[in-house]
Design a protein around this motif. Structure first.
Motif, mmCIF file in Angstrom:
data_model
loop_
_atom_site.group_PDB
_atom_site.id
_atom_site.type_symbol
_atom_site.label_atom_id
_atom_site.label_comp_id
_atom_site.label_asym_id
_atom_site.label_seq_id
_atom_site.Cartn_x
_atom_site.Cartn_y
_atom_site.Cartn_z
ATOM 1 N N SER A 16 0.826 -1.203 0.000
ATOM 2 C CA SER A 16 0.000 0.000 0.000
ATOM 3 C C SER A 16 0.861 1.254 0.000
ATOM 4 C CB SER A 16 -0.927 -0.004 1.217
ATOM 5 O OG SER A 16 -1.699 1.166 1.261
ATOM 6 N N LEU A 43 -3.387 -6.059 -5.978
ATOM 7 C CA LEU A 43 -3.905 -4.697 -6.076
ATOM 8 C C LEU A 43 -5.295 -4.668 -6.710
ATOM 9 C CD1 LEU A 43 -0.682 -2.795 -7.189
ATOM 10 C CD2 LEU A 43 -1.877 -2.558 -4.999
ATOM 11 N N ARG A 47 -8.795 -3.469 -4.278
ATOM 12 C CA ARG A 47 -9.022 -2.018 -4.358
ATOM 13 C C ARG A 47 -10.453 -1.717 -3.945
ATOM 14 N NH1 ARG A 47 -5.013 0.911 -6.828
ATOM 15 N NH2 ARG A 47 -3.658 -0.245 -8.218
ATOM 16 N N GLY A 52 -11.000 3.370 -5.486
ATOM 17 C CA GLY A 52 -9.895 2.781 -6.236
ATOM 18 C C GLY A 52 -8.622 2.621 -5.427
ATOM 19 N N TYR A 54 -6.167 0.860 -2.725
ATOM 20 C CA TYR A 54 -5.870 -0.463 -2.162
ATOM 21 C C TYR A 54 -6.033 -0.404 -0.651
ATOM 22 C CZ TYR A 54 -3.186 -4.581 -0.782
ATOM 23 O OH TYR A 54 -2.786 -5.758 -0.221
#
Length: 65
Positions: A16, A43, A47, A52, A54
């Motif tokens: 992240s 990822l 998400r 969007g 992560y």
């Protein structure tokens, strides 16, 4: 070929942090010791659908449940 292993919570938190810094997936993979495809799948799979972003904690909860 790299040896298969699961992401730990620490791996996910590092992922992240690095992805937030706009580090390439190839560089993240090399640093964390995973394949680029494993990073990409992790990822994409984890998400937030709206933002969007992560989410490492939610990813880990999903993985262990």
């Amino acid at each position: 070929m790299k040896e298969y292993r699961h992401f730990t919570l620490m791996d996910r938190e590092n992922l992240s942090d690095l992805s937030t810094q706009r580090i390439s997936q190839a560089a993240i993979a090399a640093q964390l010791g995973f394949t680029q495809s494993a990073i990409s799948r992790e990822l994409k799979r984890n998400r937030n659908k709206i933002s969007g972003v992560y989410e490492p904690e939610m990813a880990h909860i999903r993985a262990i449940s």
